[in-house]
Design a protein around this motif. Structure first.
Motif, PDB file in Angstrom:
ATOM      1  N   TYR B  66       0.864  -1.402  -0.318  1.00  0.00           N
ATOM      2  CA  TYR B  66      -0.388  -0.007   0.437  1.00  0.00           C
ATOM      3  C   TYR B  66       0.679   1.107  -0.321  1.00  0.00           C
ATOM      4  CZ  TYR B  66      -4.435  -2.839   1.302  1.00  0.00           C
ATOM      5  OH  TYR B  66      -5.379  -3.679   1.144  1.00  0.00           O
ATOM      6  N   ASP B  67       0.764   2.623   0.028  1.00  0.00           N
ATOM      7  CA  ASP B  67       0.994   3.652  -0.029  1.00  0.00           C
ATOM      8  C   ASP B  67       0.593   4.705   0.601  1.00  0.00           C
ATOM      9  OD1 ASP B  67       3.659   5.107  -0.877  1.00  0.00           O
ATOM     10  OD2 ASP B  67       2.018   5.572  -3.066  1.00  0.00           O
ATOM     11  N   CYS B  68      -0.254   4.620   1.931  1.00  0.00           N
ATOM     12  CA  CYS B  68      -0.592   5.582   2.711  1.00  0.00           C
ATOM     13  C   CYS B  68       0.360   6.544   2.812  1.00  0.00           C
ATOM     14  CB  CYS B  68      -0.780   5.027   3.960  1.00  0.00           C
ATOM     15  SG  CYS B  68      -1.685   3.174   3.892  1.00  0.00           S
ATOM     16  N   TYR B  70       0.835   9.308   5.225  1.00  0.00           N
ATOM     17  CA  TYR B  70       1.733   9.328   5.873  1.00  0.00           C
ATOM     18  C   TYR B  70       2.241   8.887   6.338  1.00  0.00           C
ATOM     19  CZ  TYR B  70      -2.322   6.264   7.415  1.00  0.00           C
ATOM     20  OH  TYR B  70      -2.564   4.954   7.381  1.00  0.00           O
ATOM     21  N   CYS B  71       2.914   7.090   6.349  1.00  0.00           N
ATOM     22  CA  CYS B  71       3.946   5.903   6.596  1.00  0.00           C
ATOM     23  C   CYS B  71       4.783   5.581   6.134  1.00  0.00           C
ATOM     24  CB  CYS B  71       2.925   4.476   6.140  1.00  0.00           C
ATOM     25  SG  CYS B  71       3.428   3.663   6.652  1.00  0.00           S
ATOM     26  N   ARG B  74       5.188   3.525   3.491  1.00  0.00           N
ATOM     27  CA  ARG B  74       4.319   2.994   1.962  1.00  0.00           C
ATOM     28  C   ARG B  74       5.347   2.734   1.443  1.00  0.00           C
ATOM     29  NH1 ARG B  74       4.119   9.917   0.565  1.00  0.00           N
ATOM     30  NH2 ARG B  74       3.888   9.240  -1.480  1.00  0.00           N
ATOM     31  N   ALA B 110       2.352  -4.778   8.185  1.00  0.00           N
ATOM     32  CA  ALA B 110       2.425  -4.041   6.869  1.00  0.00           C
ATOM     33  C   ALA B 110       1.747  -4.918   5.910  1.00  0.00           C
ATOM     34  CB  ALA B 110       3.247  -3.552   5.826  1.00  0.00           C
TER      35      ALA B 110
HETATM   36  S1  SF4 Z   1       2.457  -0.816   6.757  1.00  0.00           S
HETATM   37 FE1  SF4 Z   1       0.319   0.493   6.647  1.00  0.00          FE
HETATM   38  S2  SF4 Z   1       0.346   2.016   6.782  1.00  0.00           S
HETATM   39 FE2  SF4 Z   1       2.075   2.166   6.406  1.00  0.00          FE
HETATM   40  S3  SF4 Z   1       1.216   1.776   3.763  1.00  0.00           S
HETATM   41 FE3  SF4 Z   1       1.399  -0.127   4.562  1.00  0.00          FE
HETATM   42  S4  SF4 Z   1      -1.723  -0.459   5.477  1.00  0.00           S
HETATM   43 FE4  SF4 Z   1      -0.058   1.179   4.699  1.00  0.00          FE
END
Ligand code: SF4
Lengths: 248, 443
Positions: B66-68, B70-71, B74, B110
């Motif tokens: 995923y590409d959140c 703030y994280c 990502r 993750a």
């Molecule tokens: S680790 Fe969790 S918060 Fe971070 S990008 Fe992946 S899903 Fe999003």
């Protein structure tokens, strides 16, 4: 004015013996102190109280019957605290308790009741803290050793906690302030003086896990939120000497 | 890769999760097993940031698809990546537990490949711990949004607590900053878990394993997006009332990634985070509703006064409160009187009428409370006026006094407020959580 001082052997049974005498004779000493802690003073009238198991047993049963189980726990835990005035407060609390009955524990605005409650709380608070802060080190296959430096006499409370939690693990808890040991061999336990006790060496396996724990400890803090004051408030410096993560 | 290197990477990735609580489990030990729960939770250490360490808090993997925005993990970031095997995690947990470093495990991850694959791996880990090692210590596992209900069911009967972090307190923000999660849906698995928990609670049979007995929690990020305190706390309030969440955590946003969609904060908004924890406390234990604390004309908390003082000053018509007569809930509304003090007052006044001196004996702190109470109709000492300006000046003076002893206001107001355990809910709660439970029966 001379001070009436009762000197006892420092045991809970000894203290209950005093409760018995005070209740029967209706004479309150000004000070109650264990022989170990007593510093002679010419202004004192001293009386040595021999521990009497018959008397202490009667008081013990009497507390449960005429006051409450709670009162027994309150006085025993207060007795395990390191408060300098614990003895006199416990004796007042119990003697008065025999008159007041179970409602003694609601009389929180009476000095000695408030004090006994506070001492109990202090002792249990430190015991709770050490349930978390105590660190076992493996010193032999399936033998674990932990040293602690508590202000209050928490070893029994803490030891029982670990028997429930780690029943298949042999362990030694060493209260270095009192120099006593809590020994557990997966079946029985005992508390003994730590005479001629050599602190054992840790295993190689142990070193590995200590290193892992330290890495974890350092990594888990958020740098942007650094707050040593808060850390110290929750985990006072006096406990650091026994913490793996705070020592090299 | 060495275990220690993996540990560094995967603990580092897990550290932004505020939850480390080990409360709510009364799981007993089993024959030949290791560990038990402690209902009020136990803290084992405190990190350099002053937060309690209770659980081995790690990610299983930080290799995310995923590409959140703030994280740190990502998929578009270049950071060192690592993945633990289930066995490695189980062994580490047991060895740490035997040495009393931890109460148990808080395992998150993750999204590796897809949600179901990730959940399968988490499940495998917990199965080793619970079945093979007979581990009865605390286990908190993240639920990965978008995984199948079957996996939620299987894992739910093994763990003590589960959580899904909402992080972004509005749909708009979610869409913008965590598009994949938004699609996977966060609230629907939370709903599903809540339903299962309530069914399991009604189950009479003691042989059937309880479903997530220590309840579910979540986390909301503060300061990354434009939501007001009112909006954030309204969300919390409904999570508590509708989904029966055990805890909502608030985490001050730490700028990690540079992204045009995110603010560049120099420092995490810790004071604001603290105000939210204080307000949260008022909701859960003091019977306040959000509508009493904030409204559209005051959508944010006062930085100078804690929410309870602030509320009291705006409602002086409800004061002074008579210590010898007020009921429990009225006492709780007095600034400076907490659950413990209120309970003591109620107990002690059954035996004797209380004067100010007696309150001191009960160890009720009068610093703030004295402006809001009477004992037998009398005010404290020299206090004669009962006016807003007089009281607010004094309260603000108290705040200033305490902040002068410190380097910055930010720091002090964080931790010397009316309840020192607010900021670190997991730490002091132990005994307190218990008492509160006895009183409200709500936990
Ligand atoms: S680790 Fe969790 S918060 Fe971070 S990008 Fe992946 S899903 Fe999003």
């Amino acid at each position: 004015m001379q001070n009436l001082v009762y000197i006892y052997d420092g045991s809970f049974e000894g203290l209950l013996t005093i409760v018995f005498d005070v209740y029967i004779e209706n004479v309150f000493p000004q000070v109650i102190v264990s022989e170990e802690k007593y510093i002679p003073n010419i202004l004192d009238t001293t009386k040595i109280i021999e521990t009497n198991f018959e008397k202490s047993k009667r008081i013990f049963n009497g507390i449960v019957k005429n006051i409450s189980y709670d009162a027994l726990y309150h006085s025993y835990y207060a007795f395990l605290s390191n408060d300098e005035n614990k003895e006199i407060n416990i004796v007042q609390y119990l003697v008065y308790g025999f008159h007041a009955g179970p409602k003694i524990n609601t009389m929180l605005s009476v000095n000695f009741v408030a004090n006994v409650h506070y001492m109990r709380k202090k002792m249990l608070h430190e015991a709770h803290r050490l349930k978390g802060l105590l660190r076992f080190q493996e010193v032999n296959k399936n033998l674990f050793y932990a040293s602690i430096h508590p202000d209050n006499n928490v070893i029994e409370t803490v030891g029982h906690h670990f028997i429930r939690r780690l029943p298949t693990q042999n362990f030694i808890i060493h209260d270095k302030n009192r120099n006593i040991l809590f020994l557990y061999n997966t079946k029985d336990y005992c508390i003994v003086p730590a005479e001629n006790f050599n602190i054992p060496q840790i295993t190689d396996e142990e070193k590995k896990y200590q290193k892992l724990w330290k890495s974890f400890f350092e990594t888990i803090a958020i740098k942007e939120r650094k707050n040593s004051k808060l850390q110290m408030q929750f985990m006072p410096k006096k406990y650091w000497q026994d913490l793996v993560e705070k020592n090299v | 890769m060495e275990i220690v290197d993996k540990l560094k990477i995967l603990a580092d990735s897990a550290k932004y999760d505020a939850s480390c609580s080990s409360s709510g489990s009364n799981r007993g030990n089993t024959k030949g097993g290791i560990g038990n729960g402690d209902v009020s939770g136990i803290c084992h250490s405190w990190g350099a940031d002053g937060r309690c360490i209770s659980l081995l808090k790690i990610l299983m993997s930080n290799c995310c698809v995923y590409d959140c925005k703030y994280c740190i993990n990502r998929c578009t970031n270049t950071v060192p990546r690592a993945t633990f095997t289930p066995r490695e995690i189980a062994d580490l947990t047991i060895q740490f537990y035997k040495r009393n470093y931890i109460e148990g495990l808080f395992l998150s991850s993750a999204v590796i490949k897809n949600p179901d694959y990730t959940m399968e791996k988490l499940y495998e880990t917990i199965l080793i711990l619970r079945k093979e090692y007979k581990f009865n210590g605390y286990i908190h596992v993240k639920t990965i949004p978008g995984c199948s209900q079957e996996l939620i069911d299987k894992l739910g009967t093994l763990v003590d607590r589960t959580s899904i972090n909402i992080e972004l307190p509005s749909e708009a923000s979610l869409k913008l900053l965590a598009p994949e999660k938004e699609k996977a849906g966060i609230l629907s698995p939370m709903n599903y878990i809540a339903k299962n928990i309530s069914i399991s609670k009604q189950e009479k049979s003691i042989h059937k394993p309880k479903f997530v007995p220590a309840g579910q929690t979540t986390q909301l990020m503060v300061g990354a997006t434009p939501e007001t305190d009112l909006k954030i706390m309204k969300l919390s309030e409904s999570l508590y009332t509708k989904l029966k969440l055990k805890r909502v955590y608030y985490s001050a946003y730490v700028s990690i990634n540079e992204d045009s969609l995110l603010p560049a904060l120099k420092e995490p908004p810790l004071l604001r985070e603290n105000r939210l924890y204080q307000a949260d406390w008022l909701l859960r234990f003091y019977n306040f509703t959000m509508d009493e604390l904030l409204d559209e004309t005051h959508p944010n908390f006062n930085p100078l006064l804690d929410p309870k003082c602030d509320w009291a000053l705006r409602h002086l018509e409800q004061f002074p409160v008579e210590i010898n007569r007020a009921d429990y809930h009225t006492l709780l509304r007095v600034p400076g009187i907490g659950v413990t003090s209120a309970k003591r007052i109620i107990t002690a006044r059954r035996a004797f009428n209380l004067k100010f001196d007696d309150l001191k004996k009960l160890r009720v702190v009068l610093k703030r409370a004295r402006y809001f109470i009477t004992c037998n109709g009398k005010y404290f000492d020299q206090i004669q006026h009962f006016s807003e300006t007089f009281i607010s000046e004094n309260l603000l003076f108290l705040e200033r006094l305490s902040s002068e002893n410190q380097n910055s206001f930010e720091q002090i107001s964080l931790f010397t407020n009316f309840n020192k355990d607010l900021n670190n809910p997991h730490s002091l709660l132990p005994t307190k959580e218990d008492k509160v439970k006895a009183l409200t029966g709500s936990l």
